[in-house]
Design a protein around this motif. Sequence first.
Motif, PDB file in Angstrom:
ATOM      1  N   MET A 210       0.817  -1.215   0.000  1.00 16.61           N
ATOM      2  CA  MET A 210       0.000   0.000   0.000  1.00 16.61           C
ATOM      3  C   MET A 210       0.854   1.270   0.000  1.00 16.61           C
ATOM      4  O   MET A 210       0.409   2.328  -0.432  1.00 16.61           O
ATOM      5  N   SER A 211       2.094   1.177   0.471  1.00 18.84           N
ATOM      6  CA  SER A 211       2.964   2.353   0.521  1.00 18.84           C
ATOM      7  C   SER A 211       3.636   2.642  -0.821  1.00 18.84           C
ATOM      8  O   SER A 211       4.430   3.574  -0.920  1.00 18.84           O
ATOM      9  N   ARG A 212       3.311   1.835  -1.827  1.00 19.41           N
ATOM     10  CA  ARG A 212       3.900   1.995  -3.172  1.00 19.41           C
ATOM     11  C   ARG A 212       5.437   1.980  -3.114  1.00 19.41           C
ATOM     12  O   ARG A 212       6.105   2.911  -3.561  1.00 19.41           O
ATOM     13  N   PRO A 213       6.005   0.899  -2.545  1.00 18.35           N
ATOM     14  CA  PRO A 213       7.449   0.888  -2.321  1.00 18.35           C
ATOM     15  C   PRO A 213       8.263   0.681  -3.596  1.00 18.35           C
ATOM     16  O   PRO A 213       7.781   0.144  -4.589  1.00 18.35           O
ATOM     17  N   LYS A 214       9.522   1.099  -3.503  1.00 16.80           N
ATOM     18  CA  LYS A 214      10.496   0.794  -4.555  1.00 16.80           C
ATOM     19  C   LYS A 214      11.177  -0.533  -4.262  1.00 16.80           C
ATOM     20  O   LYS A 214      11.673  -1.198  -5.164  1.00 16.80           O
TER      21      LYS A 214
END
Length: 235
Positions: free
Chosen positions: A152-156
């Motif tokens: 959900m945090s849109r990680p790399k």
Amino acid sequence: MALLKIDQVHTYYGGIHALKGISVEVNQGEVVTLIGSNGAGKSTTLKAICGQVHTKQGSIIYDGKNITNIPPHITASYGIAHVPEGRRIFPKMTVKENLEMGAFGIKDKKLIEEGFERAFHYFPRLKERINQKGGTMSGGEQQMLAIARGLMSRPKILMLDEPSMGLAPILVEQIFSIVKELNQEGMTILLVEQNANQALQVAHRGYVIQTGEIILQDEASKLLTNTQVKEAYLS
């Protein structure tokens, strides 16, 4: 250039020297696995990266920035998602509320909605249980929720700590299938796992850690056939 570079990192728990100068690199788009026995330093490595454990010596470079000893809420904002060992979901919160916690740093409602769609694409069972409290779900469902919350945090980069722990074999297969799918869609993954066989089958490269030191590193396919690895971790 490496997306994440751990260089000669030393950490301590009181007087215990936990990590003894480890160096690990993760390139963009790779799945890199860190395997080893209990207490070898696998989880400590992830905690050092996201600032939960103090690095006494050495450096951690992420996306060109020195993040050594940067607090967890800052490293999370940089695109590092840590899915901890033992799931650590919020048991009294619903599935929806747990996922919303994963997106706490995102203000754009459209991006949050896209995050929900993505989570339910990988884990359709969570959509069926959206209003169910996390603590009432099965272990496998809680693991799905923990990974979905991280996404959900849109990680790399997604750091997974023992995602197969305590799960039935069919669920283990499902979790690793999703790890593979995430990577095929471009996600960089650092995977800590005691199930060395499964981990090495989805990874590009692997590191073997023993009592806080990297003792072996190679392509995952080569580690799968390495005699030392087979005897210690694949038997």
